[in-house]
Each structure stands twice: as structure tokens, then as C-alpha cells.
Motif scaffolding. Structure first.
Motif, short mmCIF file in Angstrom:
data_model
loop_
_atom_site.label_atom_id
_atom_site.label_comp_id
_atom_site.label_asym_id
_atom_site.label_seq_id
_atom_site.Cartn_x
_atom_site.Cartn_y
_atom_site.Cartn_z
N ILE A 159 0.86 -1.18 0.00
CA ILE A 159 0.00 0.00 0.00
C ILE A 159 0.89 1.23 0.00
O ILE A 159 1.95 1.25 0.63
N SER A 160 0.45 2.28 -0.70
CA SER A 160 1.10 3.58 -0.59
C SER A 160 0.00 4.60 -0.34
O SER A 160 -1.18 4.26 -0.25
N LEU A 161 0.36 5.88 -0.24
CA LEU A 161 -0.64 6.91 -0.01
C LEU A 161 -1.63 7.01 -1.17
O LEU A 161 -2.78 7.39 -0.98
N SER A 162 -1.20 6.64 -2.37
CA SER A 162 -2.05 6.85 -3.54
C SER A 162 -2.63 5.58 -4.15
O SER A 162 -3.45 5.65 -5.06
N GLY A 163 -2.21 4.39 -3.66
CA GLY A 163 -2.75 3.19 -4.27
C GLY A 163 -2.26 1.92 -3.61
O GLY A 163 -1.63 1.94 -2.56
N ALA A 164 -2.58 0.81 -4.27
CA ALA A 164 -2.21 -0.50 -3.72
C ALA A 164 -1.98 -1.48 -4.87
O ALA A 164 -2.46 -1.28 -5.99
N ALA A 165 -1.21 -2.52 -4.59
CA ALA A 165 -1.02 -3.62 -5.53
C ALA A 165 -1.69 -4.85 -4.94
O ALA A 165 -1.51 -5.16 -3.76
N ILE A 166 -2.47 -5.56 -5.75
CA ILE A 166 -3.20 -6.72 -5.27
C ILE A 166 -2.95 -7.92 -6.18
O ILE A 166 -2.62 -7.76 -7.36
N THR A 167 -3.10 -9.11 -5.64
CA THR A 167 -3.06 -10.33 -6.43
C THR A 167 -4.44 -10.96 -6.41
O THR A 167 -5.13 -10.94 -5.38
N THR A 168 -4.84 -11.48 -7.56
CA THR A 168 -6.14 -12.13 -7.69
C THR A 168 -6.13 -12.99 -8.95
O THR A 168 -5.39 -12.70 -9.90
N ASP A 169 -6.95 -14.03 -8.96
CA ASP A 169 -7.09 -14.88 -10.14
C ASP A 169 -8.14 -14.34 -11.10
O ASP A 169 -8.30 -14.83 -12.21
N VAL A 170 -8.88 -13.31 -10.65
CA VAL A 170 -9.97 -12.76 -11.46
C VAL A 170 -9.40 -11.80 -12.50
O VAL A 170 -8.47 -11.03 -12.23
N ASP A 171 -9.94 -11.83 -13.71
CA ASP A 171 -9.53 -10.92 -14.77
C ASP A 171 -10.32 -9.62 -14.61
O ASP A 171 -11.51 -9.56 -14.91
N LEU A 172 -9.68 -8.60 -14.11
CA LEU A 172 -10.35 -7.34 -13.79
C LEU A 172 -10.23 -6.35 -14.95
O LEU A 172 -9.17 -6.25 -15.59
N PRO A 173 -11.27 -5.57 -15.22
CA PRO A 173 -11.23 -4.59 -16.32
C PRO A 173 -10.43 -3.34 -15.93
O PRO A 173 -10.69 -2.73 -14.89
N ILE A 174 -9.49 -2.95 -16.78
CA ILE A 174 -8.69 -1.76 -16.52
C ILE A 174 -9.58 -0.52 -16.61
O ILE A 174 -10.40 -0.38 -17.52
N GLY A 175 -9.42 0.38 -15.65
CA GLY A 175 -10.21 1.60 -15.61
C GLY A 175 -11.48 1.49 -14.80
O GLY A 175 -12.16 2.50 -14.57
N ALA A 176 -11.83 0.29 -14.36
CA ALA A 176 -13.07 0.09 -13.61
C ALA A 176 -12.99 0.72 -12.23
O ALA A 176 -11.96 0.68 -11.56
N ALA A 177 -14.09 1.33 -11.81
CA ALA A 177 -14.19 1.87 -10.45
C ALA A 177 -14.49 0.71 -9.51
O ALA A 177 -15.37 -0.11 -9.78
N VAL A 178 -13.76 0.62 -8.41
CA VAL A 178 -13.92 -0.46 -7.44
C VAL A 178 -13.83 0.12 -6.04
O VAL A 178 -13.61 1.32 -5.85
N ARG A 179 -14.02 -0.77 -5.07
CA ARG A 179 -13.77 -0.40 -3.67
C ARG A 179 -12.96 -1.52 -3.06
O ARG A 179 -13.34 -2.68 -3.14
N ILE A 180 -11.82 -1.18 -2.48
CA ILE A 180 -10.98 -2.17 -1.80
C ILE A 180 -11.23 -1.99 -0.31
O ILE A 180 -10.83 -0.99 0.27
N GLY A 181 -12.00 -2.92 0.27
CA GLY A 181 -12.48 -2.69 1.65
C GLY A 181 -13.42 -1.51 1.64
O GLY A 181 -14.43 -1.51 0.93
N SER A 182 -13.08 -0.46 2.38
CA SER A 182 -13.92 0.75 2.41
C SER A 182 -13.32 1.89 1.60
O SER A 182 -13.84 3.00 1.63
#
Length: 204
Positions: free
Chosen positions: A149-172
């Protein structure tokens, strides 16, 4: 532009703004006016006591403004005057937070002068509890592992193919997916985290 926050001699100049040297540090962010409308903004110059913002919607003098700036997180204060580019505002903070804020600004100003790489601006830490939930716009949820984690973002690992540019929520924490890498994705937070919150115990 260092004089951008100064006001005419005939007006009362808050002592707070006289005590701090303003730095030409350009940071992107968003701000919220009392009507709860949000707009993008960019700093023109900034000090621990005040900031001059280039902003599309101007606050009125005396109005309370909340600003989220990259690298610095949340700040708030009162608009002191409008300018051609936007408006100038005070920064309300405790003595301890102001000291930390001063150190961050000095580092950022030196960083820009030295031309250091952008990706070195944020300290990255590994969370003590890496498990988190990624919430998608369609209502689906995915368990992911937070690498760092940094102040501006995070790196995550997942098996799901996620769409680039999609709005999400990581936790809250609201974010968007900005880039893929081998085994995961990089997320950019909608608003930078406060430096006071960034530690290994943070749960997004």
C-alpha cells in the motif's frame, strides 16, 4: 507565484500565512465545497499554513473547504480569497500534524527539484493483514491479497480478470484499476490516504 497567497496591504493578513514560506509544489487532488459538490484541483503553491489552488469552481471567502491531495491526503480550512486561477485557503491542523506536513512538503519540493522518478514518491508498505475484499460496480465481490500500500494506491493479487479503468472499492476505500502486472493489478485510490493512517496495521 510565491506571492499568490498574499493579499492587498489594506486587508487583514492572518498571522498564520505570514509564518510559513510557500513552496511551488504541484499536486493533483479533489476538493469539496459546503454544498458537497466535488471538483478536481491542482496546487499552485502551498505552505503548512495555506494553499493556492487552481480550481474550476471557486469557494467564497469564509467558506470551509475539504481537499484531498496526492501524497498529502486530506486537508481542510477556510477560503481567504478568490484568484484568477481559483482560490486561496488556510490549512487547519494541530501542531504535530503541521510539523509532519512541513516535513512532507520539504521532501516533495526537494524531490521535484532533483527530478526523482515519480514511482519513488510514495513509501510502499506491506500490510500485516493482506486479505481484503474487492467490491465491483456490478455488485460482485472478490477476495484479494494486498501486496503493498502507498498513499495513492495498492497492488493486489487475484485470479480474477479485472477490467482496466473500472471503479472499485478495496475494503472501504474507493479506487480504480489502473494497470495489470504478472499475477495481479495496480489500484489507484480515488483520494490519497492521509500519511497519519499509513502503517502496516491499516485495513483498507
Amino acid at each position: 507565484m510565491l506571492s499568490a497567497l498574499q493579499i492587498p496591504r489594506t486587508a487583514a493578513v492572518p498571522a498564520e500565512r505570514r509564518r510559513h514560506h510557500r513552496m511551488k509544489v504541484v499536486l493533483l487532488g479533489r476538493y469539496m465545497l459546503p454544498n458537497r459538490m466535488e471538483y478536481p484541483c491542482q496546487t499552485i503553491d502551498i505552505s503548512p499554513g495555506g494553499v493556492h489552488l487552481a480550481a474550476p469552481a471557486k469557494a467564497a471567502p469564509g467558506e470551509r473547504v475539504i481537499v484531498y491531495l496526492e501524497h498529502l491526503g486530506r486537508i481542510e480550512g477556510l477560503c481567504v480569497r478568490t484568484t484568477l486561477e481559483g482560490f486561496a485557503m488556510t490549512i487547519t491542523a494541530t501542531s504535530r500534524k503541521r510539523e509532519k506536513f512541513t516535513a512532507q512538503l520539504t521532501w516533495l519540493a526537494n524531490h521535484e527539484e532533483l527530478g526523482l522518478p515519480e514511482d519513488r514518491r510514495h513509501e510502499r508498505i506491506a500490510p500485516r493483514n493482506p486479505r481484503s475484499i474487492l467490491f465491483m460496480e456490478d455488485g460482485s465481490e472478490h477476495v484479494v491479497r494486498v501486496i503493498d500500500i502507498s498513499l495513492s494506491g495498492a497492488a493486489i493479487t487475484t485470479d480474477v480478470d479485472l477490467p482496466i479503468g473500472a471503479a472499485v472499492r478495496i475494503g472501504s476505500t474507493p479506487a480504480r484499476i489502473v494497470r495489470p502486472f504478472d499475477g495481479g493489478f495496480g489500484l489507484e485510490f480515488r483520494f490519497p490516504l492521509s500519511a497519519d493512517l499509513l502503517d502496516e496495521n491499516l485495513e483498507l
